[in-house]
Write a protein that holds these residues in place. Structure first.
Motif, PDB file in Angstrom:
ATOM      1  N   THR A   1       7.079   1.699   2.866  1.00 39.54           N
ATOM      2  CA  THR A   1       6.858   1.341   4.265  1.00 39.54           C
ATOM      3  C   THR A   1       6.742   2.631   5.067  1.00 39.54           C
ATOM      4  O   THR A   1       7.601   3.503   4.951  1.00 39.54           O
ATOM      5  N   VAL A   2       5.678   2.763   5.854  1.00 36.96           N
ATOM      6  CA  VAL A   2       5.457   3.960   6.660  1.00 36.96           C
ATOM      7  C   VAL A   2       5.401   3.558   8.124  1.00 36.96           C
ATOM      8  O   VAL A   2       4.597   2.712   8.508  1.00 36.96           O
ATOM      9  N   LYS A   3       6.276   4.166   8.918  1.00 37.80           N
ATOM     10  CA  LYS A   3       6.248   3.965  10.370  1.00 37.80           C
ATOM     11  C   LYS A   3       5.603   5.201  10.975  1.00 37.80           C
ATOM     12  O   LYS A   3       5.989   6.317  10.663  1.00 37.80           O
ATOM     13  N   SER A   4       4.609   5.016  11.825  1.00 38.54           N
ATOM     14  CA  SER A   4       3.887   6.118  12.454  1.00 38.54           C
ATOM     15  C   SER A   4       4.122   6.093  13.951  1.00 38.54           C
ATOM     16  O   SER A   4       3.971   5.052  14.586  1.00 38.54           O
ATOM     17  N   TYR A   5       4.469   7.251  14.474  1.00 36.12           N
ATOM     18  CA  TYR A   5       4.711   7.386  15.901  1.00 36.12           C
ATOM     19  C   TYR A   5       3.673   8.339  16.483  1.00 36.12           C
ATOM     20  O   TYR A   5       3.337   9.337  15.844  1.00 36.12           O
TER      21      TYR A   5
END
Length: 60
Positions: A14-18
């Motif tokens: 899972t990759v969260k991008s900000y």
């Protein structure tokens, strides 16, 4: 968030991008180079431009 977007089954990343750049950062993976195929199994976004992407290993 998890109750709204759910989760991916099986081996996954899972990759969260900000939308922010803050220095050099921390490496995501360590160790020797060992390519592994993943495909996008689900993607979600939020009003503040944060995105979350679930990758599942290989193709099913």
């Amino acid at each position: 968030m998890s109750s709204t977007l759910g989760s991916a089954p099986g081996p996954a990343v899972t990759v969260k991008s900000y939308p922010v750049v803050a220095g050099a950062g921390i490496p995501v993976f360590g160790g020797e180079f060992d390519p592994t195929a993943f495909h996008v199994s689900r993607r979600g976004s939020f009003p503040n431009d944060v995105t979350i992407t679930w990758f599942t290993r290989g193709r099913s």
